[in-house]
Enzyme design. Structure first.
Site, short mmCIF file in Angstrom:
data_model
loop_
_atom_site.label_atom_id
_atom_site.label_comp_id
_atom_site.label_asym_id
_atom_site.label_seq_id
_atom_site.Cartn_x
_atom_site.Cartn_y
_atom_site.Cartn_z
N SER A 134 0.81 -1.22 0.00
CA SER A 134 0.00 0.00 0.00
C SER A 134 0.85 1.27 0.00
O SER A 134 0.39 2.33 -0.44
CB SER A 134 -0.95 0.00 1.21
OG SER A 134 -0.23 -0.16 2.42
N ASP A 380 -2.85 6.61 11.82
CA ASP A 380 -2.05 5.96 10.79
C ASP A 380 -0.74 6.73 10.64
O ASP A 380 -0.71 7.82 10.06
CB ASP A 380 -2.82 5.95 9.46
CG ASP A 380 -2.04 5.30 8.32
OD1 ASP A 380 -0.85 4.96 8.52
OD2 ASP A 380 -2.61 5.16 7.22
N HIS A 383 1.31 5.37 6.35
CA HIS A 383 1.08 5.93 5.02
C HIS A 383 1.29 7.45 5.04
O HIS A 383 1.61 8.02 6.08
CB HIS A 383 -0.33 5.56 4.55
CG HIS A 383 -0.55 4.09 4.47
ND1 HIS A 383 -1.10 3.35 5.51
CD2 HIS A 383 -0.25 3.19 3.49
CE1 HIS A 383 -1.15 2.08 5.18
NE2 HIS A 383 -0.63 1.95 3.96
#
Length: 405
Positions: A134, A380, A383
């Site tokens: 990702s 998060d 990312h």
């Protein structure tokens, strides 16, 4: 404007021939006009001559972040047709925008200014594939956003089939694709949607089911790191659900080394050395422990709004043993006559504790009451918001693309 200056300089040496002077002056005027107008072919010539020396003389990965709210961001989050909710931090409530305005400044040089038209012209007729997890998808979406405003809507086409997402720019006959393969080799995490498994099983010597989709690529960009951090990874020799299969756990670095060996062997046998450019992105660091940068224990990237300024900083989100393992695999390929450009984006990204989505992203499972009461618990810090840090990864990649003959 170097080409124009050369023409004028040359004309002074030919003062005996006025028609020649007029011809050269006229040619110089045309070149200057095309350059100022942004003609991509002229820019490619200019960029290539500059970059050839730049990549030899300057370490593009050693430098600092400079605030620049005039040139950055390179695009607007809300205007990118390819933006994914995982990276759309403003859409999901992030109020500060400073994280968008940082420019990477290598010591002793500057990165070439990104030119979408020049890149598309360079990639004309080619197929580019980003292969990885990702975070690689994060980078792929970033590149599509950087190109978006230069592509007419009628010239865009995309298709999602299994692990492969194909994006075509019809006008340039170029395909810029993403292939989901978080561990490079085959595993029980291969489904592009349903891959969140607690106990990861890796077929450590199997890659062909995925790699057969890459053989015709002109440019391959790989990453693999984050998914190897799981403490519950088991290696498999044989087939899933086979009674004769062998399972073994050998430790993270050794597992990673074995996977890279399978990947390297496949490249060595199948890659056309005269056609395909190969790139490997170094690990993208996370910022889960704020004590790394002097904050109290229990904190992380949540509410961080400034980069780290200490150029010697290395956080706990970077595993140097894993980095050395990847570097060794690439050096071994070099000895076999296969060049892989290693883009060491780790430390420059490690400074950017402010660049993560934190809580400002789509949550595919709504946060619980306890999580809402403690935002650090579901932030998060892996990312990256877009626009943001992956744009610089692509600016670095752009410099290498343009330099390639």
């Amino acid at each position: 404007m170097a080409r124009t200056n050369d023409l004028f300089t040359g004309s002074k040496k030919m003062s005996n021939s006025s028609p020649t002077i007029l011809c050269l002056l006229f040619s110089g005027l045309i070149v200057a006009t095309l350059y100022l107008r942004g003609d991509s072919n002229i820019r490619l010539v200019e960029d290539h001559s500059i970059l050839k020396n730049l990549l030899k003389q300057c370490d593009l990965f050693f430098g600092k972040w400079v605030f620049d709210n005039k040139s950055y961001p390179l695009y607007k989050e809300q205007k990118c047709a390819f933006m994914k909710d995982d990276f759309a931090c403003q859409k999901y409530g992030r109020k500060d925008s400073t994280y968008m305005h940082w420019r990477w400044k290598p010591h002793n040089c500057d990165l070439p200014r990104f030119n979408a038209t020049a890149l598309l012209e360079k990639l004309r007729g080619k197929r580019v594939i980003f292969v990885g997890d990702s975070l690689m998808k994060n980078q792929w979406v970033s590149l599509l956003c950087m190109l978006d405003s230069s592509i007419p809507p009628s010239s865009k086409s995309s298709q999602w089939k299994g692990s492969l997402i194909t994006f075509e720019v019809i006008e340039y006959d170029v395909s810029i694709d993403f292939y989901w393969e978080p561990m490079l080799v085959e595993s029980n995490c291969d489904d592009p949607v349903e891959h969140h498994v607690q106990d990861r099983i890796v077929k450590i010597q199997s890659i062909e089911n995925h790699a057969r989709h890459w053989t015709d690529a002109d440019i391959l960009v790989f990453n693999s790191f984050m998914w190897w951090l799981s403490p519950n990874t088991t290696l498999l020799w044989g087939s899933f659900n086979s009674s004769n299969a062998i399972y073994k756990q050998v430790g993270r670095v050794r597992e990673y080394e074995m996977a890279l060996k399978t990947w390297s062997d496949w490249l060595d046998i199948h890659i056309n050395r005269t056609k395909t450019q190969l790139f490997f992105m170094s690990l993208s660091p996370y910022h889960k422990m704020a004590e790394d940068w002097g904050m109290p224990m229990g904190k992380n990237c949540f509410n961080e709004t400034e980069p780290i300024s200490n150029e010697r900083y290395w956080g706990s989100g970077t595993d140097r043993n894993m980095m050395h393992t990847a570097e060794a695999a690439i050096e071994e390929l070099e000895r076999r006559g296969l060049t892989v450009q290693y883009l060491n984006i780790t430390q420059l990204s490690d400074y950017r504790k402010d660049g993560h989505p934190s809580i400002y992203r789509k949550h595919w499972q709504p946060p619980t009451k306890d999580e809402l009461a403690n935002p650090t618990s579901y932030a998060d810090c892996v990312h990256w918001c877009l626009p943001g840090v992956p744009d610089v990864w692509n600016e670095l990649l752009y410099a290498y693309f343009l330099n390639h003959s």
